[in-house]
Design an enzyme around this catalytic site. Structure first.
Site, PDB file in Angstrom:
ATOM      1  NE  ARG A 296      -3.929  -2.066   1.947  1.00 34.58           N
ATOM      2  CZ  ARG A 296      -4.963  -2.719   2.600  1.00 34.58           C
ATOM      3  NH1 ARG A 296      -4.727  -2.378   4.016  1.00 34.58           N
ATOM      4  NH2 ARG A 296      -5.881  -3.423   2.309  1.00 34.58           N
ATOM      5  CE1 TYR A 440      -1.874  -0.812  -8.067  1.00 38.56           C
ATOM      6  CE2 TYR A 440      -1.520  -2.589  -9.264  1.00 38.56           C
ATOM      7  CZ  TYR A 440      -1.275  -1.436  -8.844  1.00 38.56           C
ATOM      8  OH  TYR A 440       0.089  -0.863  -9.366  1.00 38.56           O
ATOM      9  CD  GLU A 441      -1.470  -4.630  -3.231  1.00 37.67           C
ATOM     10  OE1 GLU A 441      -2.002  -5.009  -2.292  1.00 37.67           O
ATOM     11  OE2 GLU A 441      -1.185  -5.299  -4.172  1.00 37.67           O
ATOM     12  N   GLY A 442      -6.655  -2.749  -1.930  1.00 40.47           N
ATOM     13  CA  GLY A 442      -7.495  -2.151  -1.664  1.00 40.47           C
ATOM     14  C   GLY A 442      -8.082  -0.836  -2.081  1.00 40.47           C
ATOM     15  CD  GLN A 447      -6.252   1.454   1.384  1.00 42.82           C
ATOM     16  OE1 GLN A 447      -5.652   1.476   2.293  1.00 42.82           O
ATOM     17  NE2 GLN A 447      -6.518   0.090   0.644  1.00 42.82           N
TER      18      GLN A 447
END
Length: 598
Positions: A296, A440-442, A447
Protein backbone atom coordinates in the site's frame (compact mmCIF):
# COMPACT_ATOMS: atom_id res chain seq x y z
CA UNK A 1 9.24 11.31 -26.78
CA UNK A 2 8.46 11.58 -23.01
CA UNK A 3 11.37 12.28 -20.67
CA UNK A 4 12.07 11.97 -16.96
CA UNK A 5 14.59 13.47 -14.55
CA UNK A 6 14.54 12.06 -11.03
CA UNK A 7 14.05 14.81 -8.39
CA UNK A 8 17.28 14.04 -6.57
CA UNK A 9 17.98 17.53 -5.21
CA UNK A 10 14.43 17.96 -3.93
CA UNK A 11 14.62 14.58 -2.21
CA UNK A 12 18.02 15.27 -0.63
CA UNK A 13 16.67 18.57 0.68
CA UNK A 14 13.81 16.71 2.35
CA UNK A 15 16.03 14.01 3.84
CA UNK A 16 18.90 16.23 4.94
CA UNK A 17 17.20 19.45 5.96
CA UNK A 18 13.47 18.99 6.54
CA UNK A 19 12.72 15.49 7.82
CA UNK A 20 15.74 14.86 10.00
CA UNK A 21 16.82 11.62 8.37
CA UNK A 22 20.35 11.91 9.75
CA UNK A 23 19.12 12.71 13.27
CA UNK A 24 18.69 8.95 13.58
CA UNK A 25 22.28 8.07 12.72
CA UNK A 26 22.68 6.50 16.20
CA UNK A 27 20.18 3.79 15.25
CA UNK A 28 20.89 0.54 13.41
CA UNK A 29 20.50 0.82 9.63
CA UNK A 30 20.71 4.62 9.82
CA UNK A 31 24.30 4.51 11.10
CA UNK A 32 25.62 3.38 7.71
CA UNK A 33 23.44 5.79 5.74
CA UNK A 34 25.77 8.78 5.94
CA UNK A 35 24.97 11.89 3.87
CA UNK A 36 27.58 10.89 1.27
CA UNK A 37 26.19 7.36 1.00
CA UNK A 38 22.61 8.60 0.67
CA UNK A 39 23.55 11.11 -2.02
CA UNK A 40 25.49 8.49 -3.97
CA UNK A 41 22.61 6.02 -3.82
CA UNK A 42 20.06 8.55 -5.02
CA UNK A 43 22.22 9.89 -7.82
CA UNK A 44 23.22 6.46 -9.11
CA UNK A 45 19.66 5.19 -8.74
CA UNK A 46 18.39 8.18 -10.67
CA UNK A 47 20.89 7.52 -13.42
CA UNK A 48 19.78 3.89 -13.71
CA UNK A 49 16.11 4.88 -13.87
CA UNK A 50 16.62 7.67 -16.40
CA UNK A 51 18.98 5.82 -18.70
CA UNK A 52 17.82 2.20 -18.54
CA UNK A 53 14.21 2.09 -17.35
CA UNK A 54 12.58 5.20 -18.85
CA UNK A 55 13.47 4.34 -22.48
CA UNK A 56 11.63 1.01 -22.04
CA UNK A 57 8.42 2.53 -20.70
CA UNK A 58 6.63 3.10 -23.99
CA UNK A 59 8.09 -0.11 -25.43
CA UNK A 60 6.59 -2.08 -22.56
CA UNK A 61 3.26 -0.30 -22.99
CA UNK A 62 3.08 -1.05 -26.72
CA UNK A 63 4.38 -4.64 -26.63
CA UNK A 64 2.95 -5.88 -23.35
CA UNK A 65 3.68 -9.37 -22.04
CA UNK A 66 3.13 -12.55 -24.05
CA UNK A 67 1.76 -15.84 -22.77
CA UNK A 68 2.88 -18.83 -24.79
CA UNK A 69 1.03 -22.09 -25.35
CA UNK A 70 3.08 -23.88 -22.71
CA UNK A 71 2.11 -21.28 -20.08
CA UNK A 72 5.40 -19.39 -20.15
CA UNK A 73 5.26 -15.59 -20.14
CA UNK A 74 7.85 -13.33 -21.74
CA UNK A 75 8.23 -9.68 -20.81
CA UNK A 76 8.65 -6.84 -23.34
CA UNK A 77 11.86 -6.20 -25.24
CA UNK A 78 14.66 -4.95 -22.99
CA UNK A 79 13.01 -5.83 -19.68
CA UNK A 80 15.17 -8.90 -19.01
CA UNK A 81 18.39 -7.01 -19.68
CA UNK A 82 17.27 -4.11 -17.50
CA UNK A 83 16.30 -6.50 -14.72
CA UNK A 84 19.69 -8.21 -14.89
CA UNK A 85 21.35 -4.78 -14.61
CA UNK A 86 19.07 -3.95 -11.65
CA UNK A 87 20.14 -7.12 -9.88
CA UNK A 88 23.82 -6.73 -10.68
CA UNK A 89 23.83 -3.24 -9.19
CA UNK A 90 22.21 -4.55 -6.01
CA UNK A 91 19.28 -2.14 -6.02
CA UNK A 92 16.93 -4.75 -4.58
CA UNK A 93 19.17 -5.41 -1.58
CA UNK A 94 19.28 -1.92 -0.04
CA UNK A 95 17.04 -2.55 2.97
CA UNK A 96 17.53 -6.32 3.44
CA UNK A 97 19.49 -7.60 6.50
CA UNK A 98 23.11 -8.42 5.89
CA UNK A 99 22.68 -12.06 6.95
CA UNK A 100 20.64 -12.60 3.79
CA UNK A 101 23.00 -10.70 1.52
CA UNK A 102 21.44 -7.25 1.89
CA UNK A 103 22.95 -3.86 2.67
CA UNK A 104 20.87 -3.31 5.83
CA UNK A 105 20.13 0.34 5.03
CA UNK A 106 16.89 2.13 6.03
CA UNK A 107 13.84 1.04 4.07
CA UNK A 108 13.02 4.71 3.49
CA UNK A 109 15.88 4.86 0.98
CA UNK A 110 14.45 1.93 -0.95
CA UNK A 111 11.09 3.72 -0.86
CA UNK A 112 12.58 6.81 -2.47
CA UNK A 113 14.26 4.72 -5.15
CA UNK A 114 10.88 3.13 -5.79
CA UNK A 115 9.43 6.53 -6.71
CA UNK A 116 12.21 7.09 -9.23
CA UNK A 117 11.67 3.64 -10.73
CA UNK A 118 7.90 4.03 -10.95
CA UNK A 119 8.17 7.41 -12.63
CA UNK A 120 10.60 5.95 -15.14
CA UNK A 121 8.74 2.69 -15.73
CA UNK A 122 5.93 1.74 -13.38
CA UNK A 123 5.25 -1.65 -14.96
CA UNK A 124 8.89 -2.71 -14.61
CA UNK A 125 9.16 -1.44 -11.03
CA UNK A 126 6.37 -3.76 -9.95
CA UNK A 127 8.50 -6.90 -10.46
CA UNK A 128 11.14 -6.08 -7.82
CA UNK A 129 8.57 -4.16 -5.77
CA UNK A 130 6.45 -7.24 -5.15
CA UNK A 131 9.57 -9.19 -4.25
CA UNK A 132 10.35 -6.60 -1.57
CA UNK A 133 6.92 -7.07 -0.07
CA UNK A 134 7.26 -10.85 -0.06
CA UNK A 135 10.65 -10.54 1.64
CA UNK A 136 9.11 -8.34 4.34
CA UNK A 137 6.42 -10.94 5.07
CA UNK A 138 8.94 -13.78 5.21
CA UNK A 139 11.30 -11.82 7.44
CA UNK A 140 8.56 -11.35 10.02
CA UNK A 141 6.70 -14.66 9.87
CA UNK A 142 8.77 -17.41 8.22
CA UNK A 143 10.91 -19.91 10.07
CA UNK A 144 14.69 -19.58 10.02
CA UNK A 145 14.83 -22.55 7.65
CA UNK A 146 12.65 -20.85 5.06
CA UNK A 147 14.42 -17.54 5.50
CA UNK A 148 17.82 -19.15 4.95
CA UNK A 149 16.53 -21.07 1.93
CA UNK A 150 14.64 -18.34 0.09
CA UNK A 151 15.72 -14.88 1.20
CA UNK A 152 19.30 -14.83 -0.14
CA UNK A 153 18.09 -15.63 -3.67
CA UNK A 154 15.23 -13.14 -3.40
CA UNK A 155 17.65 -10.49 -2.15
CA UNK A 156 19.88 -10.88 -5.20
CA UNK A 157 16.82 -10.92 -7.46
CA UNK A 158 17.60 -14.39 -8.79
CA UNK A 159 14.17 -15.33 -7.46
CA UNK A 160 11.17 -13.00 -7.33
CA UNK A 161 8.02 -12.94 -5.21
CA UNK A 162 4.29 -12.36 -5.50
CA UNK A 163 1.19 -12.08 -3.32
CA UNK A 164 -1.89 -14.18 -4.14
CA UNK A 165 -5.10 -13.04 -2.48
CA UNK A 166 -7.88 -12.32 -4.96
CA UNK A 167 -10.11 -15.03 -6.44
CA UNK A 168 -12.76 -14.74 -9.17
CA UNK A 169 -15.59 -14.50 -6.64
CA UNK A 170 -13.89 -12.46 -3.90
CA UNK A 171 -11.60 -9.47 -3.65
CA UNK A 172 -11.71 -7.37 -0.49
CA UNK A 173 -13.88 -9.91 1.35
CA UNK A 174 -11.19 -12.54 1.71
CA UNK A 175 -13.34 -14.57 4.06
CA UNK A 176 -15.03 -15.96 0.94
CA UNK A 177 -11.88 -17.46 -0.57
CA UNK A 178 -11.99 -21.10 -1.67
CA UNK A 179 -8.39 -22.05 -2.42
CA UNK A 180 -7.77 -25.11 -0.27
CA UNK A 181 -4.75 -26.60 1.44
CA UNK A 182 -4.57 -30.31 2.21
CA UNK A 183 -1.99 -31.48 4.80
CA UNK A 184 0.41 -34.14 3.51
CA UNK A 185 1.82 -35.47 6.77
CA UNK A 186 5.37 -34.32 6.04
CA UNK A 187 4.78 -30.67 6.91
CA UNK A 188 3.79 -29.69 3.40
CA UNK A 189 0.36 -29.03 1.91
CA UNK A 190 -1.24 -29.53 -1.49
CA UNK A 191 -2.61 -26.17 -2.66
CA UNK A 192 -5.46 -26.12 -5.17
CA UNK A 193 -7.42 -23.16 -6.48
CA UNK A 194 -7.41 -20.16 -8.81
CA UNK A 195 -6.15 -16.66 -8.09
CA UNK A 196 -6.71 -13.65 -10.33
CA UNK A 197 -5.09 -10.24 -10.84
CA UNK A 198 -1.70 -11.60 -9.73
CA UNK A 199 0.89 -8.99 -10.69
CA UNK A 200 4.18 -10.52 -11.88
CA UNK A 201 2.63 -13.95 -11.48
CA UNK A 202 4.64 -15.44 -14.35
CA UNK A 203 7.56 -13.99 -16.33
CA UNK A 204 11.02 -14.65 -17.71
CA UNK A 205 13.03 -12.35 -15.44
CA UNK A 206 14.05 -14.78 -12.69
CA UNK A 207 14.89 -18.45 -12.21
CA UNK A 208 12.08 -19.03 -9.73
CA UNK A 209 8.99 -17.22 -8.47
CA UNK A 210 8.05 -17.49 -4.79
CA UNK A 211 4.30 -17.18 -4.48
CA UNK A 212 2.76 -16.27 -1.13
CA UNK A 213 -0.74 -17.73 -1.29
CA UNK A 214 -3.72 -17.37 1.01
CA UNK A 215 -5.66 -20.65 1.32
CA UNK A 216 -7.94 -22.49 3.71
CA UNK A 217 -6.77 -25.69 5.37
CA UNK A 218 -9.33 -28.48 5.28
CA UNK A 219 -11.57 -28.18 8.31
CA UNK A 220 -10.56 -24.61 9.09
CA UNK A 221 -13.19 -22.16 10.40
CA UNK A 222 -15.24 -20.22 7.88
CA UNK A 223 -14.50 -16.58 7.11
CA UNK A 224 -11.25 -14.74 7.74
CA UNK A 225 -10.54 -16.72 10.92
CA UNK A 226 -9.76 -19.79 8.83
CA UNK A 227 -7.23 -18.36 6.38
CA UNK A 228 -3.58 -19.45 6.32
CA UNK A 229 -0.57 -18.26 4.35
CA UNK A 230 1.58 -20.59 2.28
CA UNK A 231 4.86 -20.35 0.42
CA UNK A 232 4.39 -22.00 -2.97
CA UNK A 233 7.39 -21.81 -5.33
CA UNK A 234 6.92 -22.02 -9.07
CA UNK A 235 9.59 -24.72 -9.06
CA UNK A 236 10.41 -27.06 -6.22
CA UNK A 237 13.99 -27.08 -5.01
CA UNK A 238 16.37 -30.01 -5.30
CA UNK A 239 18.66 -31.26 -2.55
CA UNK A 240 21.13 -28.46 -3.29
CA UNK A 241 18.47 -25.75 -3.05
CA UNK A 242 18.24 -25.09 -6.78
CA UNK A 243 15.00 -24.77 -8.78
CA UNK A 244 14.17 -28.15 -10.29
CA UNK A 245 10.80 -29.66 -11.16
CA UNK A 246 7.63 -27.71 -11.87
CA UNK A 247 5.33 -27.44 -8.89
CA UNK A 248 1.79 -27.49 -10.27
CA UNK A 249 1.72 -23.70 -10.60
CA UNK A 250 0.73 -22.26 -13.97
CA UNK A 251 -0.42 -19.07 -15.62
CA UNK A 252 -3.83 -19.68 -17.15
CA UNK A 253 -3.97 -16.33 -18.91
CA UNK A 254 -2.78 -12.73 -18.86
CA UNK A 255 -5.37 -10.05 -18.24
CA UNK A 256 -6.01 -7.58 -21.05
CA UNK A 257 -5.97 -4.35 -19.11
CA UNK A 258 -6.03 -0.57 -19.28
CA UNK A 259 -2.42 0.13 -18.35
CA UNK A 260 0.83 -1.24 -16.88
CA UNK A 261 1.02 -3.48 -19.94
CA UNK A 262 4.65 -4.32 -19.28
CA UNK A 263 3.71 -6.13 -16.08
CA UNK A 264 2.20 -9.59 -16.36
CA UNK A 265 -1.14 -9.57 -14.53
CA UNK A 266 -1.97 -13.26 -14.39
CA UNK A 267 -4.68 -15.75 -13.65
CA UNK A 268 -2.76 -18.29 -11.58
CA UNK A 269 -3.83 -21.93 -11.29
CA UNK A 270 -2.68 -24.09 -8.40
CA UNK A 271 -3.17 -27.79 -9.18
CA UNK A 272 -2.13 -29.64 -6.02
CA UNK A 273 0.97 -27.49 -5.86
CA UNK A 274 3.23 -28.17 -2.91
CA UNK A 275 3.27 -25.38 -0.37
CA UNK A 276 4.50 -24.78 3.14
CA UNK A 277 2.77 -22.93 5.96
CA UNK A 278 4.15 -19.50 6.85
CA UNK A 279 3.35 -18.46 10.39
CA UNK A 280 0.49 -20.04 12.33
CA UNK A 281 -2.48 -21.96 11.03
CA UNK A 282 -5.52 -19.76 10.44
CA UNK A 283 -3.42 -16.62 11.06
CA UNK A 284 -2.58 -15.99 7.42
CA UNK A 285 -4.13 -12.56 7.13
CA UNK A 286 -1.91 -11.21 9.88
CA UNK A 287 1.16 -12.45 8.02
CA UNK A 288 -0.09 -11.27 4.63
CA UNK A 289 -0.90 -7.83 6.02
CA UNK A 290 2.83 -7.21 6.40
CA UNK A 291 3.15 -7.54 2.64
CA UNK A 292 -0.09 -5.68 2.00
CA UNK A 293 0.99 -2.69 4.08
CA UNK A 294 4.33 -2.61 2.25
CA UNK A 295 2.40 -2.77 -1.01
CA UNK A 296 0.00 0.00 0.00
CA UNK A 297 2.86 2.39 0.67
CA UNK A 298 4.39 1.33 -2.65
CA UNK A 299 1.12 1.97 -4.46
CA UNK A 300 0.80 5.40 -2.82
CA UNK A 301 4.20 6.20 -4.27
CA UNK A 302 3.00 5.04 -7.69
CA UNK A 303 0.38 7.79 -7.53
CA UNK A 304 3.04 10.42 -6.82
CA UNK A 305 5.35 8.95 -9.45
CA UNK A 306 2.91 9.29 -12.31
CA UNK A 307 1.91 12.78 -11.23
CA UNK A 308 5.60 13.73 -11.14
CA UNK A 309 6.57 12.41 -14.57
CA UNK A 310 3.36 13.77 -16.11
CA UNK A 311 4.11 17.17 -14.56
CA UNK A 312 7.66 17.23 -15.88
CA UNK A 313 6.50 16.59 -19.43
CA UNK A 314 3.63 19.09 -19.13
CA UNK A 315 6.07 21.81 -18.03
CA UNK A 316 8.40 21.09 -20.95
CA UNK A 317 5.46 21.34 -23.35
CA UNK A 318 4.08 24.52 -21.76
CA UNK A 319 7.42 26.24 -22.16
CA UNK A 320 7.75 25.18 -25.79
CA UNK A 321 4.19 25.41 -27.14
CA UNK A 322 3.31 28.90 -28.39
CA UNK A 323 -0.38 29.81 -28.47
CA UNK A 324 -2.05 33.19 -28.00
CA UNK A 325 -0.71 36.23 -26.20
CA UNK A 326 -0.30 36.99 -22.53
CA UNK A 327 -3.28 38.89 -21.06
CA UNK A 328 -0.88 41.62 -19.94
CA UNK A 329 0.93 42.01 -23.24
CA UNK A 330 3.33 39.93 -25.35
CA UNK A 331 6.08 38.14 -23.45
CA UNK A 332 7.80 36.86 -26.59
CA UNK A 333 7.42 39.76 -29.04
CA UNK A 334 9.89 38.17 -31.44
CA UNK A 335 7.55 35.20 -31.89
CA UNK A 336 4.08 34.98 -33.45
CA UNK A 337 2.65 33.94 -30.07
CA UNK A 338 3.70 33.44 -26.46
CA UNK A 339 4.49 30.08 -24.84
CA UNK A 340 1.39 28.91 -23.01
CA UNK A 341 3.17 28.98 -19.64
CA UNK A 342 2.50 32.74 -19.53
CA UNK A 343 -1.23 32.13 -19.04
CA UNK A 344 -2.52 32.20 -15.44
CA UNK A 345 -4.72 29.14 -15.85
CA UNK A 346 -1.81 27.09 -17.20
CA UNK A 347 0.25 28.16 -14.19
CA UNK A 348 -2.66 27.26 -11.89
CA UNK A 349 -2.64 23.72 -13.26
CA UNK A 350 1.12 23.29 -13.14
CA UNK A 351 1.53 24.76 -9.66
CA UNK A 352 -1.35 22.68 -8.34
CA UNK A 353 0.37 19.53 -9.53
CA UNK A 354 3.83 20.47 -8.32
CA UNK A 355 2.69 21.71 -4.93
CA UNK A 356 1.00 18.34 -4.44
CA UNK A 357 4.00 16.36 -5.71
CA UNK A 358 6.46 17.98 -3.33
CA UNK A 359 4.21 17.77 -0.28
CA UNK A 360 3.17 14.19 -1.06
CA UNK A 361 6.82 13.18 -1.42
CA UNK A 362 7.62 14.73 1.94
CA UNK A 363 4.70 12.98 3.61
CA UNK A 364 5.48 9.51 2.29
CA UNK A 365 9.18 9.86 3.17
CA UNK A 366 8.26 11.13 6.63
CA UNK A 367 6.02 8.09 7.07
CA UNK A 368 8.66 5.69 5.73
CA UNK A 369 11.20 7.06 8.22
CA UNK A 370 8.67 6.41 10.98
CA UNK A 371 8.40 2.86 9.67
CA UNK A 372 12.17 2.44 9.97
CA UNK A 373 12.12 3.81 13.52
CA UNK A 374 9.34 1.40 14.49
CA UNK A 375 11.66 -1.48 13.60
CA UNK A 376 15.07 -0.34 14.86
CA UNK A 377 14.62 2.07 17.76
CA UNK A 378 15.68 0.77 21.16
CA UNK A 379 13.08 2.99 22.86
CA UNK A 380 9.78 1.14 23.20
CA UNK A 381 7.72 4.32 23.40
CA UNK A 382 9.41 5.70 20.29
CA UNK A 383 8.80 2.45 18.42
CA UNK A 384 5.14 2.45 19.40
CA UNK A 385 4.60 6.08 18.43
CA UNK A 386 6.28 5.52 15.07
CA UNK A 387 4.23 2.38 14.42
CA UNK A 388 1.05 4.26 15.34
CA UNK A 389 1.88 7.01 12.84
CA UNK A 390 2.66 4.47 10.11
CA UNK A 391 -0.60 2.64 10.72
CA UNK A 392 -2.66 5.83 10.71
CA UNK A 393 -1.08 7.28 7.60
CA UNK A 394 -0.90 4.17 5.41
CA UNK A 395 -4.57 4.29 4.26
CA UNK A 396 -4.34 8.08 3.88
CA UNK A 397 -1.27 7.83 1.70
CA UNK A 398 -2.68 5.02 -0.41
CA UNK A 399 -6.07 6.66 -0.88
CA UNK A 400 -5.19 10.34 -1.22
CA UNK A 401 -1.92 10.07 -3.14
CA UNK A 402 -3.40 7.74 -5.74
CA UNK A 403 -6.67 9.65 -6.10
CA UNK A 404 -4.78 12.88 -6.61
CA UNK A 405 -1.97 11.27 -8.55
CA UNK A 406 -4.50 10.19 -11.15
CA UNK A 407 -6.33 13.54 -11.12
CA UNK A 408 -3.11 15.44 -11.62
CA UNK A 409 -1.86 13.10 -14.34
CA UNK A 410 -5.07 13.97 -16.19
CA UNK A 411 -4.50 17.67 -15.55
CA UNK A 412 -0.97 17.38 -16.94
CA UNK A 413 -2.33 15.58 -20.00
CA UNK A 414 -4.71 18.50 -20.53
CA UNK A 415 -1.74 20.82 -21.04
CA UNK A 416 -1.08 19.13 -24.36
CA UNK A 417 -4.52 19.70 -25.80
CA UNK A 418 -5.15 17.17 -28.55
CA UNK A 419 -1.55 15.98 -28.44
CA UNK A 420 -2.20 14.67 -24.93
CA UNK A 421 -4.62 12.19 -26.43
CA UNK A 422 -2.04 10.87 -28.90
CA UNK A 423 0.09 7.97 -27.70
CA UNK A 424 3.45 9.14 -29.08
CA UNK A 425 3.55 11.97 -26.52
CA UNK A 426 3.25 9.49 -23.66
CA UNK A 427 0.77 11.44 -21.56
CA UNK A 428 -2.14 9.07 -22.06
CA UNK A 429 0.04 6.20 -20.81
CA UNK A 430 0.74 8.06 -17.57
CA UNK A 431 -3.00 8.51 -17.12
CA UNK A 432 -3.75 4.85 -17.83
CA UNK A 433 -0.95 3.60 -15.61
CA UNK A 434 -1.97 5.91 -12.76
CA UNK A 435 -5.56 4.66 -12.77
CA UNK A 436 -4.79 1.20 -11.41
CA UNK A 437 -3.21 2.61 -8.26
CA UNK A 438 -6.64 3.77 -7.08
CA UNK A 439 -7.94 0.21 -7.36
CA UNK A 440 -5.47 -2.45 -6.33
CA UNK A 441 -4.12 -3.20 -2.85
CA UNK A 442 -7.53 -2.23 -1.49
CA UNK A 443 -9.69 0.15 -3.51
CA UNK A 444 -9.60 3.67 -2.12
CA UNK A 445 -13.08 3.50 -0.66
CA UNK A 446 -11.82 0.57 1.42
CA UNK A 447 -8.83 2.63 2.54
CA UNK A 448 -11.21 5.34 3.76
CA UNK A 449 -13.29 2.78 5.68
CA UNK A 450 -10.13 1.29 7.17
CA UNK A 451 -9.11 4.76 8.35
CA UNK A 452 -12.37 5.69 10.07
CA UNK A 453 -13.41 2.21 11.14
CA UNK A 454 -10.12 0.77 12.38
CA UNK A 455 -7.27 3.23 12.56
CA UNK A 456 -9.05 6.13 14.27
CA UNK A 457 -10.56 4.16 17.17
CA UNK A 458 -7.54 1.85 17.62
CA UNK A 459 -6.06 2.00 21.13
CA UNK A 460 -8.59 4.61 22.20
CA UNK A 461 -7.64 6.99 19.40
CA UNK A 462 -3.99 7.09 20.46
CA UNK A 463 -2.57 7.57 16.96
CA UNK A 464 -4.82 10.43 15.86
CA UNK A 465 -4.38 12.23 19.18
CA UNK A 466 -0.60 11.95 18.78
CA UNK A 467 -0.90 13.43 15.28
CA UNK A 468 -2.98 16.33 16.63
CA UNK A 469 -0.35 16.87 19.33
CA UNK A 470 2.53 16.79 16.82
CA UNK A 471 0.97 19.32 14.44
CA UNK A 472 -0.34 21.42 17.32
CA UNK A 473 3.12 21.51 18.89
CA UNK A 474 4.60 22.67 15.59
CA UNK A 475 2.02 25.46 15.37
CA UNK A 476 2.69 26.52 18.94
CA UNK A 477 6.42 26.68 18.25
CA UNK A 478 6.14 28.70 15.03
CA UNK A 479 2.78 30.44 15.31
CA UNK A 480 4.27 33.79 16.38
CA UNK A 481 6.69 33.97 13.45
CA UNK A 482 5.27 36.74 11.24
CA UNK A 483 7.20 35.51 8.21
CA UNK A 484 5.43 32.13 8.45
CA UNK A 485 1.86 33.35 8.96
CA UNK A 486 0.98 32.36 5.38
CA UNK A 487 1.70 28.78 6.41
CA UNK A 488 0.74 28.50 10.06
CA UNK A 489 -2.68 30.17 9.80
CA UNK A 490 -4.00 27.93 6.99
CA UNK A 491 -2.51 24.89 8.71
CA UNK A 492 -4.23 25.86 11.97
CA UNK A 493 -7.56 26.19 10.12
CA UNK A 494 -7.04 22.81 8.48
CA UNK A 495 -6.15 21.18 11.79
CA UNK A 496 -9.23 22.72 13.40
CA UNK A 497 -11.37 21.29 10.59
CA UNK A 498 -9.78 17.86 11.01
CA UNK A 499 -10.34 17.88 14.76
CA UNK A 500 -13.95 18.97 14.26
CA UNK A 501 -14.45 16.18 11.71
CA UNK A 502 -12.94 13.66 14.14
CA UNK A 503 -15.27 14.81 16.90
CA UNK A 504 -18.23 14.57 14.53
CA UNK A 505 -17.29 10.99 13.70
CA UNK A 506 -16.95 10.11 17.38
CA UNK A 507 -20.39 11.52 18.11
CA UNK A 508 -22.21 10.26 15.03
CA UNK A 509 -20.29 7.30 13.63
CA UNK A 510 -20.94 4.90 16.48
CA UNK A 511 -24.59 5.89 16.77
CA UNK A 512 -25.11 5.13 13.09
CA UNK A 513 -22.25 3.33 11.27
CA UNK A 514 -23.60 4.60 7.94
CA UNK A 515 -22.55 8.08 9.07
CA UNK A 516 -18.95 6.89 9.33
CA UNK A 517 -19.16 5.22 5.93
CA UNK A 518 -20.66 8.31 4.32
CA UNK A 519 -17.98 10.54 5.83
CA UNK A 520 -15.00 8.28 5.23
CA UNK A 521 -13.66 9.48 1.87
CA UNK A 522 -14.01 13.17 2.73
CA UNK A 523 -12.34 12.52 6.08
CA UNK A 524 -9.46 10.67 4.41
CA UNK A 525 -8.85 13.53 1.99
CA UNK A 526 -9.17 16.10 4.76
CA UNK A 527 -6.44 14.31 6.70
CA UNK A 528 -4.32 14.09 3.56
CA UNK A 529 -4.58 17.83 2.98
CA UNK A 530 -3.60 18.57 6.56
CA UNK A 531 -0.73 16.09 6.44
CA UNK A 532 0.64 17.65 3.26
CA UNK A 533 0.01 21.16 4.62
CA UNK A 534 2.06 20.19 7.67
CA UNK A 535 4.87 19.10 5.36
CA UNK A 536 4.77 22.41 3.50
CA UNK A 537 4.92 24.29 6.78
CA UNK A 538 7.97 22.26 7.86
CA UNK A 539 9.60 22.97 4.49
CA UNK A 540 8.84 26.68 4.90
CA UNK A 541 10.48 26.84 8.33
CA UNK A 542 13.70 25.40 6.93
CA UNK A 543 13.63 27.46 3.74
CA UNK A 544 13.02 30.71 5.63
CA UNK A 545 15.81 30.00 8.10
CA UNK A 546 18.31 29.17 5.38
CA UNK A 547 17.44 32.29 3.42
CA UNK A 548 18.00 34.40 6.51
CA UNK A 549 21.38 32.72 7.05
CA UNK A 550 22.41 33.26 3.44
CA UNK A 551 21.61 30.43 1.10
CA UNK A 552 24.17 31.02 -1.64
CA UNK A 553 23.47 29.03 -4.76
CA UNK A 554 20.37 27.51 -3.08
CA UNK A 555 18.59 30.86 -2.76
CA UNK A 556 16.45 30.50 -5.88
CA UNK A 557 15.41 26.95 -4.99
CA UNK A 558 14.40 27.96 -1.46
CA UNK A 559 12.42 30.98 -2.66
CA UNK A 560 10.62 28.73 -5.13
CA UNK A 561 9.75 26.35 -2.27
CA UNK A 562 8.15 29.19 -0.35
CA UNK A 563 6.17 30.29 -3.40
CA UNK A 564 4.91 26.78 -4.11
CA UNK A 565 4.06 26.23 -0.45
CA UNK A 566 2.17 29.52 -0.31
CA UNK A 567 0.22 28.45 -3.40
CA UNK A 568 -0.72 25.18 -1.69
CA UNK A 569 -1.90 27.03 1.41
CA UNK A 570 -3.90 29.56 -0.62
CA UNK A 571 -5.41 27.23 -3.20
CA UNK A 572 -5.59 23.70 -1.78
CA UNK A 573 -5.83 23.94 2.00
CA UNK A 574 -9.18 25.79 1.94
CA UNK A 575 -10.74 22.54 0.67
CA UNK A 576 -10.66 21.23 4.26
CA UNK A 577 -13.65 23.45 5.03
CA UNK A 578 -15.66 21.97 2.17
CA UNK A 579 -14.77 18.45 3.24
CA UNK A 580 -15.84 19.13 6.80
CA UNK A 581 -19.13 20.60 5.56
CA UNK A 582 -19.79 17.60 3.33
CA UNK A 583 -19.04 14.89 5.83
CA UNK A 584 -21.05 16.64 8.54
CA UNK A 585 -24.24 16.17 6.54
CA UNK A 586 -24.17 12.50 7.52
CA UNK A 587 -25.71 9.55 5.73
CA UNK A 588 -29.41 10.34 5.86
CA UNK A 589 -29.82 11.74 2.35
CA UNK A 590 -27.26 9.31 0.91
CA UNK A 591 -29.12 6.28 2.24
CA UNK A 592 -32.69 7.51 1.69
CA UNK A 593 -32.87 7.04 -2.08
CA UNK A 594 -34.53 3.67 -2.81
CA UNK A 595 -32.43 1.14 -4.71
CA UNK A 596 -34.99 1.10 -7.51
CA UNK A 597 -34.39 4.82 -8.07
CA UNK A 598 -30.75 4.36 -9.02
Amino acid sequence: MPSYNAPVEDTLFLLNDVLGFHDHSHLPRFSEATPDVVEAILKEGAKFCEEQLQPLNQIGDHEGCTRHDDGRVTTPKGFKEAYDAFCEAGWGSLAIPEQYGGQNLPASLAVVLNEFMCSANMAFAMYPGLTQGAIAALLEHASDEFKDTYLPKMTTGEWTGTMNLTEPHCGTDLGLLRTKAVPQGDGSYKISGTKIFISAGEHDLSDNIVHLVLARIEGAPAGTKGISLFLVPKKRLDADGNPAEDNGVSCGSIEEKMGIHGNATCVMNYDEATGWLIGEENKGLRAMFVMMNEARLGVAIQGVSQSEVAYQNAVAYAKDRIQGRSLTGPKAPDKPADPIIVHPDVRRVLMTIRSFNEAARALYIHTAIKGDISHVSEDEAERQAADDFMGLMTPVLKGVLTDKGFDYSVMAQQMFGGHGYISEWGMEQFVRDARIAMIYEGANGIQALDLVGRKLPANGGRAIQAFFKEVGGFLKEHGDNEDLQGFTKPLKKGLDDLQAATMWLMQNGMANPDNAGAASTDYMHLMGLVGMGYMWAKIAVVAQAKLEEGAGDKEEMLKNKLTLGTFYMERLMPETGAQLARLSTGAQTMMSLPEEAF
